[in-house]
Design an enzyme around this catalytic site. Structure first.
Site, PDB file in Angstrom:
ATOM      1  N   ASP A  45      -5.553  -2.057   3.999  1.00 20.77           N
ATOM      2  CA  ASP A  45      -6.421  -1.068   3.366  1.00 20.77           C
ATOM      3  C   ASP A  45      -6.375   0.266   4.098  1.00 20.77           C
ATOM      4  O   ASP A  45      -5.908   0.365   5.234  1.00 20.77           O
ATOM      5  CB  ASP A  45      -7.865  -1.574   3.344  1.00 20.77           C
ATOM      6  N   GLU A  46      -6.871   1.297   3.434  1.00 22.62           N
ATOM      7  CA  GLU A  46      -7.110   2.624   4.011  1.00 22.62           C
ATOM      8  C   GLU A  46      -5.914   3.135   4.809  1.00 22.62           C
ATOM      9  O   GLU A  46      -6.024   3.482   5.988  1.00 22.62           O
ATOM     10  CB  GLU A  46      -8.368   2.593   4.892  1.00 22.62           C
ATOM     11  N   VAL A  47      -4.779   3.230   4.137  1.00 19.16           N
ATOM     12  CA  VAL A  47      -3.582   3.704   4.821  1.00 19.16           C
ATOM     13  C   VAL A  47      -2.620   4.311   3.797  1.00 19.16           C
ATOM     14  O   VAL A  47      -2.578   3.877   2.632  1.00 19.16           O
ATOM     15  CB  VAL A  47      -2.880   2.541   5.569  1.00 19.16           C
TER      16      VAL A  47
END
Length: 860
Positions: A496-498
C-alpha cells in the site's frame, strides 16, 4: 431490659417518617456485652473510603466478607444477637463513613422476641431513611430475612416463626420505591420446597454453614460490583438461555475427558480455575454423581463454521462442553470462564455458539513504536479470551525493521533505526510468539510491507526494494523467513501507499511467496494483485468486492488510533463487517488495526492513548455475532430507539468486563449511554467563533427554547472529520454555524466529581498541533456547569506545532487527569458551545474535528 427495649420500639411506631429522621437515644446497658465490644471496636477502626459494609446480626457476623470477595473494601459490621433497635443505636458509625454501599440483613432476632411484624418493618424503614438522609450517595440494599428450620430442635423461638418471616419480607419488598433502597431476595435461594431453610446449609436451623455463604456470595456478587444479574458474556453467544439454578463450582473437584486430544485444553482450564482459587484435577469420567466439568468431542450442528462451534450445558451436577474440534472446546472454555465470575457457583444455562466470520483479527504496528514481548503477549492473551483468532504482526516500517535476519544483520542495526534504536525481535522471540499464539488457537500473520513503507530497508541495504538488486535481497530475506518459520500458513506482503515504479515487482514477489506454499494477503487498494491474494481493505475496493473469485478482509474505518475512545466502541459495535451480516463467498471477516504513528514516551502509552481493549471487545462482539448496521456511524441513536437500546445492553456487558477483568490494564472507556443531550441550533455565526447566541446570553430555559434534536452519548460528533463516509449526529451540518448542547446531571449531595471533557481528540497518527493556551480547542468551544465556565486544562505543551517525534502527553481526555467539578445537590445544568467556521483543516495533519466529550468518569 427487654421491657425498656419494647418501650423504645413502640415509641418509634407512633411516629410516621418525617423529612428529618431522628434516631432514638438509649443507654448501652440494654445491649449485650458482646454488642458493646463489637460496637466499640467498630468506632475505633480507620475512616476509609469506598467501603461496602455488611450490617446485621450473627448471620452477617459469621462471614469473613473481605476474604469471601477478596476485596479489602468489603467490611463486616455484623453483631451476633443484634436487633433492629441495635442497628439504629450504632447507625451513625456507618453513615459517618459515607460508604459506597450498605447490605442490611436484620430482623430474625426481633421475631424471636415476639416483636410484631409491622414494628420490625417500620424500624428497618427508619434505618433506610436515616441512611438516605445522612449519606445520600450510599446505596442501601435490604436483604430478605432468611428462612429457618426446626429440624434440629435448636433456637426454637426463632425457628417457629417461618410465616412471620414471609410477611416481613413481603412488606420489605413492597416498600423499596417509597424508601429508596434495593430489595434482595435471599429467601428463595435458601428455602426448600416447604419454605424452610435447606437442612444441608445449616446445622442448627438458623445459622449458616460455609457453603451457604458461597451461595449468598453468588447472589450478591452483581450487587457488590454493579454487574448485570446474569454473567455478561462477550462475545454474546448465538443462542443462550439462563435458568434459575446453579452448578456448585465449590464442590467440583474434577475436569474429565475421555479424549486425549483434549488433555491440553483440560489442563489449561485447570490452570485458569486455579488462578481463581478453584482447585481441580484432570481425570477420565468415573460414572459417579459428583459434580464434574466434562470436555467432549461430539457433533455440534450449526449453520456455519462448525470447526469453531461448541455447545455448553450447565446443570446442577455437570458442566458439559461439546464441540467438533479442540478449537471449539477452547472457545467453549472461554465462555465458561466468564460464567464463573464469582468463583463459587455457575448459573445453569444452555448455550450453542458459532462465529459469523472465520477471520477475526487484530493488528499491531511495532515498526514505528517497539512493543516488548510482555506487552505483545498481554494483548494476545486478551484476544484469545474473546475468541479473536488472527494476530497480524506488522514489524517493518520506514522508521525501523524489527525482525532479526541472520543473513542481513544490518537490517536491525541501531544506526538504521529512527526510533527505539537497536530494539527488535530475535528469531527465537518470534518463534516464542508464534507458539504463544498457537496455544490459543491464534494464527500469527507476519507482514513485511513492500515495496512501500520500506525506508528502513533502503537505509540498511542501500538499494530500493523495487530495483533488481532489491528484489534479489528481498527473495533472500523471504527464503530465510520461510525456512525458519515453517508453520505460518499466511504471509502479508503489504503493497500500500507507494508509487509502483516496477510493475513486475508485486507479481514476482507474490509468485515467490506462494512457491513456499503460503497464502498471500495484501492491502487494498494498493499494488496489482493476483486473484489468489486475500485483499485487506483499508479504503474502498472500487467495485472489486463484487468479483466472486476474490477474498477480502475488512479493515476500513477500523483503525483505532484515529478514534476517540467513546466513538470507537460505538462505531465498531454498529458496523457491518465487510458490509455483510455474516461471512460469504467474498468476505472472510475483518482485522482491527492499531497504527500509533506518533512516537510514544512509554510503550504502555500505546494502550492508554488508544482504545485498544475496549475496541477489541467491541470488535470481538461484532465479528463473532455478525449483524450490525449498514453504513458507518458514530452515533448511539435516539434515546429509547432499538439501536440505542441494543448499544446500551452491550455497553453494560462491556463495563462488567472492565470491572472484572481489566482492573490492572488500561481500559479507556466509561459509561456514556446515560448521557442525553438537547441540541440547539444552527445559529449563523458568519465566521465569528466568539459570537454569542440565545442559549448563553440568557439563562437557558429548557421550556422556552426548542431543541433541534435529542442525541445520546459521552462523545457527540456533530460532523465526522471523514464525512460523508462516517455519519455524525447532524443530518445537514453547515459551516459558519454554532451549536449548543444541554443536559442535566443529578447529584445526591454536593460533592466534587471527575469528568472527561474534550473538544478535539487528537489522532495518534497525524502530527496534529496541540491546543493554544487557555482554550479547549482552536474553535473557541466553551462549557458551563450551573452557569460557571469550566476552564481548559493548563496544557503541558500549549500551541505545540505538530511533530511526530514529540509524544502526546495530555492532549486527550482519556490520558490526562480528569476535570474536577463541584456539583450541587440535585440537578446540575451543563451547557456546551461548539462553533465552526470551515470544515477544511489547514493541512491533512490538522483535520477539523467538530465534536465534544463530556461524561462522568464514575457512575456513582
Amino acid at each position: 431490659m427487654k421491657k425498656a427495649l419494647l418501650t423504645i420500639i413502640c415509641f418509634l411506631l407512633q411516629h410516621s417518617i418525617f423529612s428529618q429522621v431522628v434516631l432514638p437515644s438509649y443507654p448501652d446497658s440494654i445491649f449485650s456485652t458482646y454488642y458493646q465490644q463489637r460496637d466499640s471496636h467498630f468506632q475505633t477502626l480507620p475512616q476509609t473510603t469506598g467501603d461496602i459494609i455488611f450490617l446485621g446480626n450473627s448471620i452477617t457476623d459469621g462471614a469473613e466478607w473481605t476474604e469471601l470477595f477478596n476485596d479489602i473494601h468489603v467490611k463486616n459490621r455484623g453483631i451476633s444477637g443484634d436487633i433492629t433497635a441495635g442497628v439504629m443505636h450504632r447507625l451513625d458509625e456507618i453513615t459517618n463513613r459515607k460508604p459506597v454501599k450498605v447490605f442490611l440483613l436484620i430482623g430474625v432476632n426481633d421475631v424471636a422476641r415476639n416483636i410484631p411484624s409491622d414494628s420490625i418493618v417500620k424500624n428497618i424503614l427508619i434505618i433506610a431513611d436515616y441512611v438516605r438522609q445522612q449519606s445520600p450517595s450510599t446505596k442501601l440494599y435490604v436483604q430478605s430475612i432468611l428462612p429457618v428450620n426446626n429440624v434440629y430442635g435448636k433456637f426454637n423461638t426463632h425457628t417457629d416463626k417461618g410465616e412471620q418471616i414471609k410477611i416481613i419480607n413481603a412488606k420489605l419488598k413492597a416498600s423499596t420505591n417509597s424508601h429508596a433502597y434495593t430489595y434482595i431476595d435471599l429467601y428463595s435461594s435458601f428455602a426448600d420446597e416447604n419454605g424452610k431453610l435447606k437442612a444441608n446449609l445449616t446445622n442448627d436451623g438458623l445459622h449458616l454453614k460455609g457453603k451457604a455463604y458461597l451461595i449468598w456470595k453468588h447472589i450478591l456478587y452483581p450487587y457488590i460490583y454493579d454487574l448485570e444479574r446474569n454473567p455478561s458474556l462477550i462475545p454474546l453467544p448465538q443462542q443462550v438461555s439462563f435458568t434459575t439454578n446453579y452448578f456448585p463450582l465449590f464442590d467440583c473437584k474434577k475436569i474429565v475427558t475421555e479424549n486425549s486430544v483434549l488433555l491440553n485444553e483440560a489442563e489449561n482450564l485447570k490452570q485458569q480455575l486455579w488462578e481463581k482459587g478453584i482447585i481441580m484435577d484432570v481425570n477420565k469420567p468415573s460414572g459417579t454423581d459428583e459434580p464434574v466439568i466434562e470436555l467432549e468431542i461430539g457433533k455440534v450442528e450449526t449453520p456455519m463454521l462448525e470447526e469453531e462451534a461448541y455447545r455448553l450445558s450447565v446443570t446442577q451436577n455437570r458442566i458439559l462442553i461439546r464441540a467438533n474440534t479442540a478449537h471449539g472446546i477452547f472457545n467453549g472454555i472461554q465462555t465458561l470462564l466468564q460464567l464463573t465470575r464469582d468463583g463459587s457457583l455457575v448459573t445453569t444455562c444452555e448455550i450453542t455458539d458459532w462465529p459469523a466470520f472465520s477471520w477475526r483479527g487484530y493488528m499491531v504496528d511495532v515498526g514505528r513504536n517497539f512493543q516488548s514481548m510482555q506487552l505483545l503477549k498481554q494483548q494476545i492473551a486478551v484476544m484469545s479470551k474473546y475468541k479473536l483468532n488472527i494476530f497480524h504482526f506488522h514489524f517493518t516500517e520506514d522508521i525501523a525493521w524489527r525482525l532479526q535476519s541472520k543473513m542481513y544483520p544490518q537490517l536491525t542495526a541501531p544506526e538504521n533505526m529512527l526510533r527505539n534504536k537497536g530494539m527488535y525481535y530475535t528469531v527465537d522471540e518470534l518463534k516464542e510468539l508464534i507458539a504463544y499464539c498457537k496455544e490459543r488457537y491464534i494464527t500469527l500473520v507476519s507482514e513485511i510491507d513492500m515495496p512501500g513503507h520500506s525506508a528502513a530497508f533502503k537505509r540498511a541495504m542501500g538499494v530500493d526494494m523495487q530495483s533488481d538488486s532489491g528484489i534479489v535481497i528481498l527473495k533472500n530475506i523471504l527464503k530465510e523467513f520461510f525456512t525458519t518459520f515453517k508453520d505460518l500458513p499466511y504471509f502479508h506482503v503489504g503493497g500500500d501507499e507507494v508509487h509502483i515504479s516496477n510493475k513486475n515487482f508485486m507479481p514476482e514477489i507474490l509468485r515467490y511467496v506462494e512457491s513456499f506454499g503460503k497464502k498471500t494477503v495484501a492491502w487494498s487498494p494498493g499494488a496489482s494483485l493476483d486473484n489468489k491474494t486475500i485483499r485487506q481493505l483499508w479504503m474502498s475496493d472500487n467495485g472489486k468486492r463484487n468479483i466472486s473469485t476474490l477474498k477480502f478482509i475488512d479493515s476500513r474505518h477500523l483503525y483505532i488510533n484515529h478514534m476517540d475512545p467513546l466513538e470507537a466502541v460505538v462505531t465498531i459495535f454498529n458496523r457491518q463487517i465487510g458490509d455483510t451480516t455474516r461471512e460469504d463467498d467474498n468476505i472472510n471477516g475483518g482485522t482491527l488495526c492499531l497504527w500509533p504513528d506518533r512516537k510514544v514516551e512509554n510503550e504502555t502509552d500505546i494502550l492508554k492513548m488508544n482504545p485498544v481493549y475496549p475496541g477489541i471487545l467491541a470488535f470481538a462482539e461484532r465479528c463473532w455475532r455478525g449483524g450490525g448496521c449498514k453504513g458507518w456511524t458514530a452515533t448511539i441513536g435516539t434515546p429509547g430507539s432499538p439501536e440505542a437500546n441494543e448499544f446500551t445492553e452491550f455497553e453494560n456487558r462491556l463495563l462488567d468486563h472492565k470491572k472484572l477483568y481489566f482492573t490492572e490494564l488500561p481500559f479507556p472507556y466509561v459509561k456514556q449511554s446515560q448521557m442525553v443531550w438537547r441540541l440547539y441550533g444552527p445559529y449563523e455565526n458568519n465566521g465569528e467563533l466568539s459570537r454569542q447566541f440565545e442559549p448563553e446570553i440568557e439563562k437557558l430555559n429548557e421550556s422556552q427554547l426548542v431543541s433541534s434534536q435529542i442525541v445520546t452519548g459521552g462523545t457527540i460528533i456533530l460532523r465526522h472529520w471523514w464525512a460523508p463516509l462516517i455519519k455524525g449526529v447532524l443530518n445537514h451540518p453547515k459551516e459558519n454555524t454554532t451549536w449548543y448542547a444541554y443536559t442535566k446531571i443529578w447529584s445526591d449531595e454536593e460533592r466534587l466529581r471527575e469528568f472527561w471533557i474534550g473538544f478535539n481528540n487528537l489522532s495518534r497518527s497525524p502530527a496534529t498541533d496541540s491546543p493554544d493556551s487557555g482554550t479547549w480547542n482552536n474553535l473557541q468551544s466553551e462549557i458551563w456547569v450551573n452557569g460557571n465556565e469550566i476552564p481548559a486544562p493548563d496544557w503541558k505543551r500549549p500551541g505545540q506545532k505538530g511533530n511526530s517525534e514529540i509524544p502526546l502527553v495530555d492532549e486527550g481526555y482519556e490520558y490526562r487527569e480528569p476535570t474536577k467539578i463541584l456539583l450541587h445537590k440535585g440537578w446540575n445544568i451543563v451547557l456546551i458551545k461548539s462553533p465552526i467556521v470551515s470544515f477544511k483543516g489547514k493541512d491533512w495533519q490538522n483535520p477539523v474535528k467538530w465534536e465534544f466529550t463530556f461524561v462522568p468518569v464514575c457512575s456513582y
